[in-house]
Design a protein around this motif. Structure first.
Motif, mmCIF file in Angstrom:
data_model
loop_
_atom_site.group_PDB
_atom_site.id
_atom_site.type_symbol
_atom_site.label_atom_id
_atom_site.label_comp_id
_atom_site.label_asym_id
_atom_site.label_seq_id
_atom_site.Cartn_x
_atom_site.Cartn_y
_atom_site.Cartn_z
ATOM 1 N N VAL A 217 0.850 -1.194 0.000
ATOM 2 C CA VAL A 217 0.000 0.000 0.000
ATOM 3 C C VAL A 217 0.884 1.241 0.000
ATOM 4 C CG1 VAL A 217 -2.099 -0.863 1.096
ATOM 5 C CG2 VAL A 217 -0.190 -0.154 2.523
ATOM 6 N N PHE A 218 0.306 2.320 -0.485
ATOM 7 C CA PHE A 218 1.027 3.587 -0.497
ATOM 8 C C PHE A 218 0.888 4.254 0.872
ATOM 9 C CE2 PHE A 218 0.111 2.721 -4.957
ATOM 10 C CZ PHE A 218 1.393 2.863 -5.484
ATOM 11 N N THR A 219 2.003 4.806 1.327
ATOM 12 C CA THR A 219 2.045 5.470 2.633
ATOM 13 C C THR A 219 2.480 6.922 2.420
ATOM 14 O OG1 THR A 219 4.372 4.936 2.927
ATOM 15 C CG2 THR A 219 2.786 3.304 3.731
ATOM 16 N N SER A 220 2.569 7.657 3.532
ATOM 17 C CA SER A 220 2.969 9.057 3.392
ATOM 18 C C SER A 220 4.452 9.186 3.055
ATOM 19 C CB SER A 220 2.679 9.813 4.693
ATOM 20 O OG SER A 220 3.413 9.228 5.742
ATOM 21 N N GLY A 221 5.220 8.120 3.193
ATOM 22 C CA GLY A 221 6.641 8.176 2.869
ATOM 23 C C GLY A 221 7.364 6.972 3.438
ATOM 24 N N GLY A 222 8.690 7.016 3.334
ATOM 25 C CA GLY A 222 9.510 5.895 3.786
ATOM 26 C C GLY A 222 9.443 5.705 5.285
ATOM 27 N N THR A 223 9.348 6.807 6.024
ATOM 28 C CA THR A 223 9.303 6.715 7.482
ATOM 29 C C THR A 223 8.069 5.922 7.916
ATOM 30 O OG1 THR A 223 10.454 8.826 7.625
ATOM 31 C CG2 THR A 223 9.277 8.111 9.592
ATOM 32 N N ALA A 224 6.913 6.290 7.380
ATOM 33 C CA ALA A 224 5.662 5.599 7.731
ATOM 34 C C ALA A 224 5.688 4.153 7.230
ATOM 35 C CB ALA A 224 4.471 6.347 7.145
ATOM 36 N N ALA A 225 6.324 3.924 6.090
ATOM 37 C CA ALA A 225 6.418 2.554 5.557
ATOM 38 C C ALA A 225 7.296 1.709 6.473
ATOM 39 C CB ALA A 225 6.983 2.583 4.139
ATOM 40 N N ASN A 226 8.440 2.270 6.895
ATOM 41 C CA ASN A 226 9.324 1.521 7.800
ATOM 42 C C ASN A 226 8.632 1.225 9.121
ATOM 43 O OD1 ASN A 226 11.533 1.287 6.062
ATOM 44 N ND2 ASN A 226 12.373 3.271 6.661
ATOM 45 N N LEU A 227 7.890 2.199 9.645
ATOM 46 C CA LEU A 227 7.174 1.983 10.907
ATOM 47 C C LEU A 227 6.119 0.884 10.734
ATOM 48 C CD1 LEU A 227 6.520 2.675 13.838
ATOM 49 C CD2 LEU A 227 4.993 4.470 13.026
ATOM 50 N N SER A 228 5.363 0.961 9.649
ATOM 51 C CA SER A 228 4.316 -0.047 9.409
ATOM 52 C C SER A 228 4.923 -1.437 9.344
ATOM 53 C CB SER A 228 3.571 0.270 8.103
ATOM 54 O OG SER A 228 2.975 1.543 8.178
ATOM 55 N N GLY B 292 18.217 -11.044 -3.940
ATOM 56 C CA GLY B 292 17.913 -11.416 -2.542
ATOM 57 C C GLY B 292 16.718 -10.632 -2.014
ATOM 58 N N ILE B 293 16.392 -9.507 -2.679
ATOM 59 C CA ILE B 293 15.266 -8.684 -2.204
ATOM 60 C C ILE B 293 13.954 -9.471 -2.312
ATOM 61 C CG2 ILE B 293 14.705 -7.501 -4.401
ATOM 62 C CD1 ILE B 293 14.387 -4.901 -2.686
ATOM 63 N N GLU B 294 13.928 -10.415 -3.255
ATOM 64 C CA GLU B 294 12.718 -11.213 -3.458
ATOM 65 C C GLU B 294 12.455 -12.168 -2.289
ATOM 66 O OE1 GLU B 294 15.525 -11.442 -5.078
ATOM 67 O OE2 GLU B 294 16.199 -13.501 -4.821
ATOM 68 N N ARG B 295 13.412 -12.219 -1.338
ATOM 69 C CA ARG B 295 13.222 -13.084 -0.163
ATOM 70 C C ARG B 295 12.804 -12.271 1.068
ATOM 71 N NH1 ARG B 295 18.741 -16.251 -0.064
ATOM 72 N NH2 ARG B 295 17.787 -17.329 1.709
ATOM 73 N N ALA B 296 12.594 -10.978 0.881
ATOM 74 C CA ALA B 296 12.246 -10.117 2.025
ATOM 75 C C ALA B 296 10.836 -10.416 2.529
ATOM 76 C CB ALA B 296 12.343 -8.652 1.608
ATOM 77 N N ASP B 297 10.639 -10.133 3.812
ATOM 78 C CA ASP B 297 9.276 -10.201 4.377
ATOM 79 C C ASP B 297 8.547 -8.892 4.128
ATOM 80 O OD1 ASP B 297 9.126 -12.828 5.839
ATOM 81 O OD2 ASP B 297 10.995 -12.015 6.664
ATOM 82 N N SER B 298 9.303 -7.805 4.082
ATOM 83 C CA SER B 298 8.685 -6.503 3.791
ATOM 84 C C SER B 298 9.729 -5.598 3.147
ATOM 85 C CB SER B 298 8.128 -5.863 5.064
ATOM 86 O OG SER B 298 9.125 -5.813 6.070
ATOM 87 N N ILE B 299 9.226 -4.662 2.339
ATOM 88 C CA ILE B 299 10.113 -3.754 1.597
ATOM 89 C C ILE B 299 9.493 -2.360 1.606
ATOM 90 C CG2 ILE B 299 11.175 -3.251 -0.659
ATOM 91 C CD1 ILE B 299 10.790 -6.221 -1.384
ATOM 92 N N THR B 300 10.350 -1.356 1.806
ATOM 93 C CA THR B 300 9.922 0.047 1.672
ATOM 94 C C THR B 300 10.472 0.595 0.354
ATOM 95 O OG1 THR B 300 9.822 0.490 4.049
ATOM 96 C CG2 THR B 300 10.313 2.362 2.627
ATOM 97 N N ILE B 301 9.601 1.208 -0.417
ATOM 98 C CA ILE B 301 10.039 1.904 -1.646
ATOM 99 C C ILE B 301 9.280 3.227 -1.701
ATOM 100 C CG2 ILE B 301 10.052 1.900 -4.182
ATOM 101 C CD1 ILE B 301 10.209 -1.134 -4.129
ATOM 102 N N ASP B 302 10.006 4.318 -1.944
ATOM 103 C CA ASP B 302 9.338 5.628 -2.020
ATOM 104 C C ASP B 302 9.159 6.079 -3.466
ATOM 105 O OD1 ASP B 302 8.914 6.161 0.627
ATOM 106 O OD2 ASP B 302 10.491 7.665 0.820
ATOM 107 N N PRO B 303 7.951 5.979 -4.008
ATOM 108 C CA PRO B 303 7.757 6.536 -5.350
ATOM 109 C C PRO B 303 8.040 8.043 -5.408
ATOM 110 C CG PRO B 303 6.015 5.005 -4.835
ATOM 111 C CD PRO B 303 6.795 5.200 -3.576
ATOM 112 N N HIS B 304 7.944 8.755 -4.257
ATOM 113 C CA HIS B 304 8.239 10.194 -4.329
ATOM 114 C C HIS B 304 9.746 10.475 -4.399
ATOM 115 C CE1 HIS B 304 7.782 10.829 0.403
ATOM 116 N NE2 HIS B 304 8.976 10.384 0.112
ATOM 117 N N LYS B 305 10.542 9.427 -4.362
ATOM 118 C CA LYS B 305 11.974 9.633 -4.579
ATOM 119 C C LYS B 305 12.305 9.299 -6.042
ATOM 120 C CE LYS B 305 13.628 9.300 0.134
ATOM 121 N NZ LYS B 305 12.393 9.182 0.923
#
Ligand SMILES: Cc1ncc(COP(=O)(O)O)c(C=O)c1O
Length: 456
Positions: A136-147, A273-286
Motif C-alpha cells: 500500500v502507499f504510505t505518506s513516505g519511507g518513514t511511515a512505511a518503515n514503521l508499518s 535477494g530482495i525477493e526473499r524479504a518479508d517486507s520492503i519500503t520503496i518511495d515513489p516520491h523519490k
C-alpha cells in the motif's frame, strides 16, 4: 465558504493558470528560505476573523511565500534525496485533490484504490516477491518503515514466549535515520553494525553470535538497506536473507531511495535477494517520479500486516460487510484516513508506460557515472568512493568542514545550486565531504561541470 460565486470562478482560473505555469515551466528559481519573522514582516496577518481574501492571499503566495521554497525538481538541486515528479503525475495530483476521495476503504474509494493497486502491482513485480505479495502507499519511507516494523513485531509476539519481551532489531549505521526513529516509536531496541559500507551476511552472523541469551531471545528482525541515503550502497541482501532464514528473523529491506533502481536493468542484479524479504519500503516520491507524498510498504504476506494494523470500531464494521467488499489500504499501514496518493503515479505510468520509467532511472545512474569521471579528471576534487546507484561522494582537496558549509550557502544564496555536505566514516573518524544525489533526468553534464567549477 462552500458556495459558488464569480469570485470563486475567477480564483479557480487564477489557480489553474499558476498550476499550468508551474507544470509547463522548463526553468525554476531555486528559492531561498527566510526567517519566520522576516516572512511575517512581509506578509503581515493573513488569518483574521474576516479573512484577507483569496486574491490577496494568492498574491502573497506568488510574490513572496513560494519563493521561500527550494523546488525539489530543480536540476541543480542535488542535495539529500531530491525529486522530479513527472508533469503527468503533478497534473493528476490536482485531479486527486479535486476529487475528494477517502482512500482508506474500498467502499468509499474503489476507483482511486483500483488505480493505486494497478501502480502497486507494477512496483511489486519489480521486487520479484512471490505470488500473493502486495503493498500500500504510505505518506513516505518513514511511515512505511514503521508499518513494517510494527507488523514484524506483532507477528513475533504471536508467540506467548515473547509477549512481555521488548523487541530488538539489527541494522547498520548506514541505515536511514527513520529506522532508528521508528524503532523508538515502536519501543524496540536497535543494534547497529558499525559499518557504513555494505552490510554483509557474515557481519550480521558475527553480530548475532555476540548476543547474550536474552538479547538473542529479543531479536526479531533485521533491516537491510537497498541503497543507503548517504552513499547509495546496497547491502548484501542475499547473504542477509540466508541469515534471517536460518535464524527465523523478519527480513525488512529499506529501499525507500534505491527502490526505483529495481526498474533499471543495468543494476537490478545488485538487489538480488530482495525477493526473499518479508517486507520492503520503496518511495515513489523519490526515484519513481511521484509528487510528495508517496511512499510504499510491500509485504510478502499482507495478511500479517492486516493482523497488525486493521482498526476495529463499531462505526467501521460496515467496511467489513460483504456489500462493501474490496481492498482496504488502511488495513496494511498505520494510517486510517488517507489520500489516494498512489493515483498521480498511476496516471503517469499509464500515460508514459513503464519503459520510460526505466530510461529515466537509468539516466540518474548514468549522471552519477559521468560526475564520477568529471571528478577524476578535475585536479581540485577527488572521489571518496566509486559512485553507487546515483550517489557520488567527493572531497574538495584542502577544504575543511567550514569551507563545505560556506560553499553550500554561497551557491544557494546566488540561486545557482543546492549541494550539501555530509560525513563519511573514515576509519574511526568522520570526514566532511560533498555529495551529489541524482534523480532528475533533466540535470545536464553542464550543470555538474558548473557546480564542480564553483569549487575551484
Ligand atoms: C533509505 C531511506 N529510508 C527512509 C527514508 C525516509 O523517507 P521519507 O522521508 O519519505 O519518510 C529515506 C529518506 O531519504 C531514505 O533515503
Amino acid at each position: 465558504m462552500h458556495k459558488i460565486d464569480i469570485e470563486l470562478i475567477e480564483m479557480t482560473l487564477d489557480v489553474m493558470k499558476y498550476a499550468i505555469g508551474r507544470i509547463s515551466a522548463t526553468e525554476h528559481d531555486i528559492g531561498k528560505p527566510k526567517k519566520a519573522e522576516e516572512l511575517k514582516a512581509i506578509v503581515g496577518e493573513t488569518v483574521t476573523p474576516k479573512g484577507v481574501g483569496g486574491e490577496y492571499a494568492f498574491n502573497l503566495w506568488k510574490e513572496h511565500l513560494s519563493k521561500a521554497n527550494v523546488p525539489v525538481d530543480h536540476p541543480r538541486n542535488l542535495a539529500f534525496v531530491p525529486a522530479s515528479p513527472t508533469r503527468a503525475a503533478i497534473m493528476f495530483d490536482l485531479v486527486t485533490s479535486a476529487s475528494s476521495i477517502h482512500g482508506a476503504y474500498w467502499m468509499e474509494g474503489a476507483g482511486g484504490i483500483f488505480c493505486e493497486n494497478e501502480a502497486m502491482s507494477w512496483i511489486v513485480s519489480l521486487t520479484g516477491l512471490p505470488e500473493g505479495a502486495f503493498g500500500v502507499f504510505t505518506s513516505g519511507g518513514t511511515a512505511a518503515n514503521l508499518s513494517a516494523i510494527v507488523t514484524a513485531r506483532e507477528y513475533w509476539r504471536r508467540d506467548e514466549t515473547y509477549k512481555r519481551e521488548k523487541g530488538l532489531i539489527i541494522t547498520s549505521i548506514g541505515a536511514h535515520s527513520s529506522i532508528k526513529a521508528m524503532a523508538k516509536v515502536a519501543d524496540v531496541d536497535i543494534l547497529l553494525v558499525d559499518s557504513e559500507e555494505e552490510l554483509k551476511g557474515d557481519a550480521l552472523r558475527k553480530t548475532i553470535d555476540t548476543l547474550n541469551f536474552h538479547q538473542r531471545k529479543r531479536l526479531f528482525a533485521v533491516v537491510a538497506t537497498g541503497g543507503t541515503t548517504n552513499a547509495g550502497i546496497i547491502d548484501d541482501l542475499e547473504g542477509i536473507a540466508n541469515v534471517c532464514e536460518q535464524e527465523n528473523l523478519w527480513f525488512h529491506v529499506d529501499a525507500a531511495y534505491g527502490g526505483g533502481a529495481l526498474a533499471a536493468d543495468s543494476v537490478r542484479h545488485l538487489f538480488s535477494g530482495i525477493e526473499r524479504a518479508d517486507s520492503i519500503t520503496i518511495d515513489p516520491h523519490k526515484w519513481m517520479f511521484s509528487p510528495y507524498d508517496c511512499g510504499a510498504v510491500i509485504y510478502k504476506n499482507p495478511e500479517l500486516a492486516k493482523e497488525a494494523h486493521s482498526q476495529q470500531g463499531s462505526y467501521l464494521d460496515i467496511f467489513k460487510d460483504e456489500g462493501a467488499h474490496g481492498f482496504n489500504p488502511t488495513d496494511y499501514q498505520i494510517q486510517l484516513t488517507r489520500r489516494v496518493r498512489g493515483l498521480p503515479l498511476w496516471f503517469s505510468l499509464a500515460t508514459h508506460g513503464t519503459d520510460r520509467y526505466k530510461q529515466a532511472v537509468e539516466r540518474g545512474l548514468e549522471l552519477a557515472q559521468i560526475a564520477g569521471s568529471m571528478i577524476e579528471n578535475n585536479p581540485h576534487v577527488e572521489l571518496v568512493r566509486e559512485p553507487s546507484l546515483s550517489c557520488v561522494l567527493f572531497r574538495r582537496i584542502g577544504w575543511n568542514p567550514e569551507d563545505y558549509t560556506n560553499w553550500t550557502y554561497e551557491n544557494h544564496k546566488k540561486g545557482f545550486a543546492l549541494v550539501t555536505p555530509t560525513k563519511w566514516k573514515n576509519g574511526d573518524s568522520f570526514e566532511t565531504v560533498s555529495r551529489f544525489c541524482f534523480i532528475n533526468p533533466d540535470t545536464t553534464e553542464k550543470d555538474i561541470a558548473m557546480i564542480l567549477d564553483s569549487m575551484a
